[in-house]
Design an enzyme around this catalytic site. Structure first.
Site, PDB file in Angstrom:
ATOM      1  N   SER A 133       0.812  -1.518   0.117  1.00  0.00           N
ATOM      2  CA  SER A 133       0.434   0.056   0.249  1.00  0.00           C
ATOM      3  C   SER A 133       1.136   1.471   0.129  1.00  0.00           C
ATOM      4  O   SER A 133       1.430   1.955  -1.357  1.00  0.00           O
ATOM      5  CB  SER A 133      -1.142  -0.291   1.392  1.00  0.00           C
ATOM      6  OG  SER A 133      -1.917   1.125   0.970  1.00  0.00           O
ATOM      7  N   ASP A 148     -10.079  -3.346  -4.596  1.00  0.00           N
ATOM      8  CA  ASP A 148      -9.291  -3.119  -3.190  1.00  0.00           C
ATOM      9  C   ASP A 148      -9.784  -1.803  -4.153  1.00  0.00           C
ATOM     10  O   ASP A 148      -9.838  -0.454  -5.147  1.00  0.00           O
ATOM     11  CB  ASP A 148      -8.419  -2.520  -4.350  1.00  0.00           C
ATOM     12  CG  ASP A 148      -6.935  -2.220  -2.651  1.00  0.00           C
ATOM     13  OD1 ASP A 148      -7.778  -1.817  -1.667  1.00  0.00           O
ATOM     14  OD2 ASP A 148      -6.118  -2.300  -3.077  1.00  0.00           O
ATOM     15  N   HIS A 152      -8.592  -4.105  -0.828  1.00  0.00           N
ATOM     16  CA  HIS A 152      -7.194  -3.748   0.289  1.00  0.00           C
ATOM     17  C   HIS A 152      -5.994  -4.824   0.817  1.00  0.00           C
ATOM     18  O   HIS A 152      -4.935  -5.582   0.505  1.00  0.00           O
ATOM     19  CB  HIS A 152      -7.430  -2.678   0.215  1.00  0.00           C
ATOM     20  CG  HIS A 152      -5.814  -1.865   0.879  1.00  0.00           C
ATOM     21  ND1 HIS A 152      -4.975  -1.145  -0.370  1.00  0.00           N
ATOM     22  CD2 HIS A 152      -5.312  -1.399   1.701  1.00  0.00           C
ATOM     23  CE1 HIS A 152      -4.205  -0.467   0.075  1.00  0.00           C
ATOM     24  NE2 HIS A 152      -3.851  -0.792   1.471  1.00  0.00           N
TER      25      HIS A 152
END
Length: 373
Positions: free
Chosen positions: A217, A302, A337
């Site tokens: 991320s 996501d 995610h």
């Protein structure tokens, strides 16, 4: 470790209770490397556990580290005695085989937490260099505390070192440390990560051909921006749902979470932030040169990092780089995610990712360090 206890008995001021943690390994204050001794310290984390009773004489706290899965203690304030309540089980794990330490980078004074097998070499780290996996995050004031991860043991038992760089932007050292990695100071994060990698190479703990980086991320932003700055420092990178198209994403307020992100790294619809972000946005700074091998993951559902970001990044990297190293893309058409919710599928994905790193390092046939009976 210190605990401040307020309103203990008749005392009007908080009383300091020093607590000795018996599970902390003794440390000499230095770590020996091929280039000589470096200042070092033991690394672990301690925090309050669930304390649901307001009026009580006991306090529960939790201890863990890279080498200790987790221990819950109960501290009796009047007697100043601690009792062990629970030890998290880790089958077939022997903590005495591993060592965790924290050193500081030589250029920018950035802490680096490391864990490795004690028998990685007969002379310890002095026998280096060794293959090393470097990771970091440095965003939102999040702390990269030393935690136990059973999956990580498969790398350590093959002679790898695992290291975390506590770059600016994280919350490990308070609000000021966090502010030094936000908005028009975001590039401090990348400078910290590169300096840490450079320190490990200069100390001969590892070499560029043995050094891999891992980012997830916003940690993907950290790794890819650092890789653009110094592609020669890394052999391979593992990028999980990486935030790599910062300029375009932050410029579009219709994308979920974009507006809230302006508080962290700024709004590129404003002139100063546009030109600053243009200097580091990973997608916009890929050049025609050699890059490390890469495994990049994306998730169709996501909502935090759009699947198109990793896809665009991989496409451009493949088009512009001038070497023949692998650039792989793995897309999950069901996960969000945080990857899959299936525990066994998550283990298979981790195994695939670790296999990629071991392959790039030439360790697919590496001997697993023995475990005493």
């Amino acid at each position: 470790c210190m605990i401040w206890v307020k309103n203990s008995g008749a005392a009007p001021e908080p009383i300091v209770h020093p607590i000795i943690l018996p599970d902390v390994a003794k440390h000499t204050g230095k770590m020996l490397t091929p280039r000589g001794a470096m200042a070092a310290r033991a690394v672990y984390q301690v925090g309050l556990d669930s304390n649901n009773l307001y009026k009580t004489e006991v306090l529960r706290y939790h201890y863990s580290s890279f080498t200790v899965p987790g221990i819950t203690y109960e501290y009796h304030v009047p007697s100043r005695q601690s009792a062990c309540l629970h030890v998290q089980e880790a089958p077939n794990f022997d903590p005495t085989l591993y060592r965790a330490e924290r050193i500081t980078s030589t250029g920018r004074g950035v802490p680096i937490s490391m864990v490795f097998r004690k028998d990685i070499h007969m002379n310890g780290l002095q026998g280096g260099p060794f293959p090393l996996l470097l990771t970091g995050y440095g965003a939102y004031g999040a702390c990269q505390d030393p935690d136990f991860d059973g999956d990580r043991l498969s790398l350590l038992d093959r002679g790898m070192i695992y290291a975390v760089v506590h770059v600016r932007g994280g919350g490990e050292f308070g609000r000021e440390w966090q502010e030094q990695g936000k908005n028009l100071a975001v590039k401090n994060r990348f400078a910290d990560f590169v300096d840490a990698a450079d320190t490990l190479v200069r100390q001969r703990i590892t070499t560029p051909e043995q050094l891999c980086a891992w980012g997830t991320s916003s940690g993907g932003l950290l790794v890819t921006a650092s890789m653009n700055m110094r592609p020669d420092l890394f052999r391979a990178v593992l990028l999980e749902v990486p935030f790599v198209d910062a300029l375009n994403t932050m410029g579009d307020p219709s994308i979920p979470l974009t507006v809230g992100e302006w508080e962290e790294i700024g709004n590129p619809n404003e002139r100063d932030y546009f030109y600053y972000m243009l200097e580091y946005s990973p997608y916009d700074n890929i050049r025609m040169e050699s890059y490390p091998a890469a495994l990049v993951t994306a998730s169709l559902n996501d909502s935090m990092v759009g699947y198109w970001e990793p896809l665009k990044y991989v496409s451009k990297l493949r088009s512009l780089k001038v070497d023949n190293r692998l650039v792989l893309l793995q897309t999950d058409f069901h996960a969000g995610h945080s990857a899959t919710s299936d525990r066994y599928q998550g283990t298979r994905e981790t195994a695939f990712q670790f296999a990629f790193l071991l392959d790039q390092l030439g360790l697919t046939g590496a001997r697993v360090l023995p475990t005493p009976p």
